[in-house]
Structure formats: structure tokens, C-alpha cells
Design a protein around this motif. Structure first.
Motif, short mmCIF file in Angstrom:
data_model
loop_
_atom_site.label_atom_id
_atom_site.label_comp_id
_atom_site.label_asym_id
_atom_site.label_seq_id
_atom_site.Cartn_x
_atom_site.Cartn_y
_atom_site.Cartn_z
N ASN A 80 -2.57 -2.46 7.38
CA ASN A 80 -2.20 -3.81 6.32
C ASN A 80 -0.36 -3.41 5.41
N GLU B 250 0.44 -6.58 4.23
CA GLU B 250 0.30 -6.77 2.33
C GLU B 250 0.65 -4.66 1.61
N ASN B 251 -0.19 -3.88 2.17
CA ASN B 251 0.15 -3.01 1.21
C ASN B 251 1.04 -2.05 1.57
N GLU B 252 2.01 -2.35 2.85
CA GLU B 252 3.00 -1.43 2.98
C GLU B 252 4.07 -1.65 2.04
N ASN C 52 6.27 1.47 0.92
CA ASN C 52 5.65 2.71 1.92
C ASN C 52 7.26 3.41 2.14
#
Length: 614
Positions: free
Chosen positions: A140, A142-144, A147
Motif C-alpha cells: 500500500n 500510502e502506508n510506505e 519505509n
């Protein structure tokens, strides 16, 4: 020309060492290796580069990998086994803020990549395929944004290219694009590719086969001066070129298959240094129509033209003795060709009847203009090159003069505004290949430069240099003013008035130098140009001046030079020529140089110098 390029494509496909990108693939440079765990999570991102020595330091360059064919199209278009950061991760690099960011375009790119690759890999299963499919399903964007692996790349993330491997397949460490199942499915998809419903069918003007006609031809790259996005040979965008109800490149009637062949072949040639040379504003490409290795053909042609040698695969194995042996073998072949004999190419892996092609192109906005297209047997091409070398030689020891050095010899070291024609090198090449007279400009310019340039011993520059004399001799040979091999050395029996005037000038200059050692300005500095143009007006004065110089020599030297003068005057006849044409001025300079060369040649042991040295 297009037929030859497309036929050469078939030859390249059968050559083991051609390096041609296989049909249906693209060769791309990759920076990083995305290593995935079995569940699709990122284990690590490793550099994926080669280290090369550029002579000063070690540099890291991207590693080349073959991917399913990439189409260069505007907008968002995902590819099978995509390698681009925006498509793989759905994240872009913000140059202004130096941060990772998700945009509408990046999300759309990731969605398209996910859809395309999950559909393509459906039904296939290997560790790396399974890991990649899990990655696409779970990732996803938008969640990374935090990272750690992407953050660590920093600004290197922008424009980065990736291969994908699996930690479960660490032993093989084979990227996804090289997976056998992926390659097999890709090949099958190429074979079963349907013909579009809107395709225009017709007979190909190149192959004669019936099939889809190409509407737009792929871009040709690697041509200096052309557009960065590429140029075209076949391009009919303007309605003025449309006819018989056909639009754009449908008018050319070149099939899609032939278009792909000739464009890929052209881009291959323009990307390989052994097949390419830039001459002025023209790019020259050449190839041998053989299914065997082209290396011996390229070695012989490049050595013959003086372009360059093939680079050895391993620099540590490039032995100087092997290079010298190759040079001697090629020199022997060139001598055979010059004598009109069949060259013995045994040991070189060369078939002398092989067809050899040369293509010269020049960019013109978004199009290419074809300036040269030569086709002949390899043997005849090499014979033409050897005739050129023979015409340019004054002795068997003379090395070849590459085209760039010929052009350099025509330039003045001080007159920067004396520009040469932009297509001079191309015209010289055409003269070589066709065994035709050299461009008239060569003779006119070299004679003018020899007459007007001033010697500069400190810079080892001499107006009447050996290279310039070789050019004059070659031009006069090709103009049938002198026979091949006639004036490779001083000819005291030659009756040509201009030639003997040049000889006489050299003798008078030598007398002056012997009589007045260390003189600042000789008769060459003051009278060479006028003596070369109008001997009738200058030589009577020079002859009178030489009488006073002769009296300053010892008796032996005086007698020696007087005999020389009388011998030359007997060849001249009753009077000096009144005015000399450009060709005759070339003969004058040739006679002058060869006479001076005779004075300064090394004497054999025990041979008297006959007064040439005090």
C-alpha cells in the motif's frame, strides 16, 4: 537500404557474439536489486551495478538486463515485469522537499502495474513469482512513505531501476525477468499476439509479403545532432505527402515486422562503437552480411580505415605481440590487394565474397538524411581502401593517414577562421570507396597552406610537411597527372617543368644555407609562394643570387651544386614556366620536397656526401 538493414537483423540473430537484443525484449540498465521475502515484504534493497575502470578511478554503472519489450508511449503505461520505481512502489521522489511522496499519478501507475502483472503471472508459480505476486497484493503506497529501505535510498530513489529477486531462491539468485516460466509465457504471448482490428493490411514494399503495414516507424537513436527522443528515416506526417487515400507512413507500405527489424538493427549499429564512426556532421555505420562472427571483418575494416581496433574482451589478455602479429598479417593482405592479387584471408575467419555495407546519415530536425550508401563485396571494399593507402604513400614505410589526420593536415595552426567544408570527411570517404578523385578542395587547400604557412620549429610544424606532400601526390595520382607509383621518390629524369622548378628551388635554398649558416630568413621565407605561382618572374633573380652564394662554398661544394643546377636546367628546356595552375603548383611542391628529402637522406657507410655537408 531498409531491405539490407532488415536482412542484417536475421544475420545478427544467428551470430553468437552479436549482442543484439532478442526479438520481443529490451535491454535496460538497472541500479538496484529488490529482494523480497516469501510473504512479499521487502527483505533488503541491494546495489545492482558493475564496477569499471575508466583509467583514473573505478566507477559503478548500472547492470544491463533483458526485460519484456518496452513501448515508449506518453502517459501512464505499465509494463510486464515493470522496473520503474513509480510503478513498482506507487511512490515518487519530491525534488523540492527531498522526500518521498504519493501522488495521483503514482497511485494510478501502481494500480496499472498491479493489474497487468497479476494478470500476466496468473497460473505461474516459482519462489520469485510467488513473492512478487504477494508483494503486489499487500503493498500500500500510502502506508510506505517511511519505509526504511526506500528512505535510505534518498534522492537516489528518483529514477531508480530495479530487478526483483526472492530470498527463498537465494542460491539461484535469478531475477524475475529471467525466470524461465516468465520468459516462456512472454514468448507465447508474442506468438499469439492478434492483429488489431484497425490494422491496415497490404503488401510490404520491402519483403513483398502481405501483412499489417506500420503506421508510425519507431525512433532511431544514437545519432549525434539528432533529437534526444530519436529521429526517423520514414516519416510522412504532413498531409502533403499523403496519397491514394493513405495517411502517414502507410504511404511507405513497410510492414510492421520489417519496420521493427530495420529500426532495431539501426539502433544496434548506432550503439556499438565497432560499427560506428562520426565524420564531420555525418554518422557512418557499417556491417558485414554474415551469419558467422563479424569480429574479423570489423578488425580488418577498422584497421584499414584507421578508425580503431576491436577492444579485447579481457584487457589483461591483450598482448602487444598478438597485436603486432595481427598488424603484420593485415599489412601482408593489403600488399596482395594492391598488386591486384586475391588476398589470402585464411586464418582471419573472413569470406572475401561477403557483402559489406556502409551507411552514412545526417540528422535534419526529426528526420535522417541518407548521405551515403555503399554496397560491395568485402574484398572490393578492402581493395579500394588499399589503393587509397598506396596513393597516399611515398615509401612502403609510410603508415596510413586516417581521414581525421588528412583533414588536420589541411588546417593552418594559426588561421582559426580558415574553416573547412562541413562534409569534407564524408567526401573523402566516398572517394576512397569509389576509387575516384579526391575532392578538389583538398589539393587547392593543401597547396595554399604549403605556400602561406610559416614553419615553426619550436612547435615541430612545417608548412611543407610529409603528410601534406602525401596528400598532393595522392590528389595528382587520382587526377591522372602522374601515374601510380611514378613519383614515390625523387625522379631526376622527369621532364615536367613545374616539378623541376620545385627541385631547383630546393637546390638554391640549400646553396644559400650552406653559404650563410644560421641565416634568419631564407629564400623559402621570401620567394616560395611567388616562385610556386610564377616561376618566370622569380627564378632569374634567384639564379643570380645563387651565384654569389656559390662563391662562398668550397670548390667541391661549388662543383657539386653547379652540376645539380645544370642537370635540372636541362630538364626545364629554354625557359621557366610563366604561370602554374594549381595542379602544377602541386607538382612544384612535390619536386621541392623530394629534392630536399634527397639532400637529407642518410648516407650509406663509406658513401661520400658530395659536398652536401661542410
Amino acid at each position: 537500404m531498409l531491405r539490407a538493414l532488415s536482412a542484417y537483423y536475421d544475420c545478427l540473430c544467428r551470430q553468437k557474439d552479436s549482442g543484439l537484443v532478442p526479438d520481443g525484449y529490451s535491454r535496460l540498465g538497472v541500479n538496484y536489486n529488490l529482494v523480497l521475502n516469501a510473504d512479499g515484504s521487502i527483505q533488503t534493497i541491494l546495489p545492482y551495478v558493475n564496477t569499471v575502470n575508466n583509467g583514473k578511478k573505478m566507477n559503478e554503472i548500472p547492470r544491463d538486463e533483458l526485460f519484456p519489450f518496452r513501448n515508449s508511449v506518453p502517459g501512464i503505461a505499465a509494463e510486464t515485469v515493470d522496473h520503474r520505481e513509480k510503478y513498482l512502489f506507487g511512490i515518487e521522489w519530491n525534488k523540492q522537499g527531498n522526500t518521498l511522496m504519493v501522488t495521483k499519478n503514482s497511485l494510478f501507475a501502481f494500480v496499472k502495474c498491479k493489474e497487468k502483472n497479476l494478470a500476466f503471472l496468473g497460473g505461474l508459480s516459482t519462489p520469485v513469482i510467488d513473492a512478487y505476486k504477494s508483494f503486489l497484493r499487500c503493498w500500500n503506497p500510502e502506508n510506505e512513505l517511511d519505509n526504511p529501505f526506500l528512505v535510505d535510498l534518498g534522492k537516489r530513489y528518483g529514477g531508480a531501476k530495479f530487478v526483483i529477486t526472492s530470498s527463498e531462491d537465494a542460491a539461484a539468485h535469478s531475477p524475475l525477468n529471467r525466470d524461465p516460466l516468465v520468459r516462456e509465457k512472454w514468448k507465447n504471448s508474442l506468438r499469439s499476439k492478434p492483429i488489431p482490428d484497425d490494422a491496415v493490411m497490404g503488401q510490404c514494399s520491402i519483403s513483398g509479403q502481405y501483412g499489417p503495414i506500420a503506421r508510425i516507424h519507431d525512433n532511431l537513436a544514437g545519432i549525434p545532432g539528432g533529437l534526444a527522443t530519436g529521429v526517423n528515416i520514414v516519416c510522412l506526417k504532413s498531409p502533403a505527402f499523403w496519397s491514394y487515400g493513405r495517411r502517414e507512413s502507410y504511404n511507405s507500405s513497410v510492414s510492421q515486422r520489417i519496420m521493427e527489424k530495420y529500426t532495431r538493427t539501426f539502433n544496434y549499429l548506432s550503439s556499438v562503437s565497432n560499427h560506428k564512426q562520426v565524420l564531420d556532421d555525418m554518422t557512418l555505420l557499417w556491417w558485414a552480411m554474415t551469419k558467422e562472427s563479424e569480429k574479423p571483418y570489423m578488425q580488418a575494416f577498422n584497421a584499414g580505415m584507421g578508425f580503431f581496433y576491436l577492444q579485447d574482451d579481457d584487457p589483461e589478455e591483450a598482448k602487444r605481440g598478438e597485436r603486432e602479429t595481427s598488424d603484420k598479417a593485415l599489412a601482408s593482405i593489403f600488399r596482395q590487394l594492391a598488386q591486384g592479387k586475391l588476398a589470402d584471408w585464411k586464418g582471419f575467419g573472413v569470406d572475401q565474397s561477403t557483402e559489406f555495407y556502409l551507411l552514412g546519415v545526417k540528422p535534419n530536425s526529426s528526420r535522417l538524411a541518407v548521405k551515403l550508401f555503399e554496397h560491395n563485396s568485402f574484398e572490393k571494399i578492402m581493395m579500394s581502401i588499399e589503393k587509397h593507402h598506396a596513393d597516399m604513400q611515398l615509401s612502403p614505410e609510410d603508415k596510413q593517414i586516417p581521414i581525421w589526420l588528412l583533414v588536420k593536415a589541411l588546417k593552418s595552426p594559426v588561421v582559426s577562421r580558415d574553416a573547412l567544408p562541413p562534409n569534407l570527411s564524408a567526401k573523402i570517404l566516398q572517394s576512397i570507396l569509389k576509387d575516384a578523385p579526391y575532392p578538389r578542395y583538398m589539393l587547392d587547400t593543401v597547396v595554399r597552406r604549403a605556400k602561406t604557412d610559416q614553419d615553426d620549429a619550436s612547435k615541430k610544424f612545417y608548412a611543407v610537411s610529409r603528410d601534406r606532400i602525401r596528400i598532393i601526390k595522392a590528389c595528382l595520382t587520382r587526377m591522372n597527372i602522374i601515374k601510380r607509383g611514378e613519383l614515390n621518390m625523387l625522379n631526376t629524369q622527369n621532364q615536367n617543368g613545374a616539378y623541376n622548378c620545385g627541385r631547383l628551388f630546393a637546390v638554391l635554398e640549400m646553396i644559400q644555407q650552406k653559404a650563410l649558416p644560421g641565416i634568419n630568413a631564407t629564400i623559402k621565407d621570401k620567394f616560395f609562394s611567388s616562385a610556386c605561382s610564377t616561376p618566370y618572374l622569380v627564378f632569374p633573380r634567384l639564379m643570380k643570387l645563387s651565384q654569389s652564394h656559390l662563391k662562398k662554398l668550397d670548390r667541391g661544394g661549388e662543383i657539386f651544386y653547379e652540376k645539380y643546377i645544370q642537370e635540372i636546367l636541362s630538364n626545364l628546356g629554354d625557359s621557366f614556366p610563366k604561370a602554374l595552375s594549381m595542379e602544377k603548383q602541386g607538382m612544384f611542391i612535390l619536386g621541392y620536397y623530394q629534392q630536399k628529402e634527397k639532400f637529407f637522406e642518410k648516407k650509406n657507410e663509406g658513401e661520400k656526401d658530395n659536398g652536401t655537408e661542410e
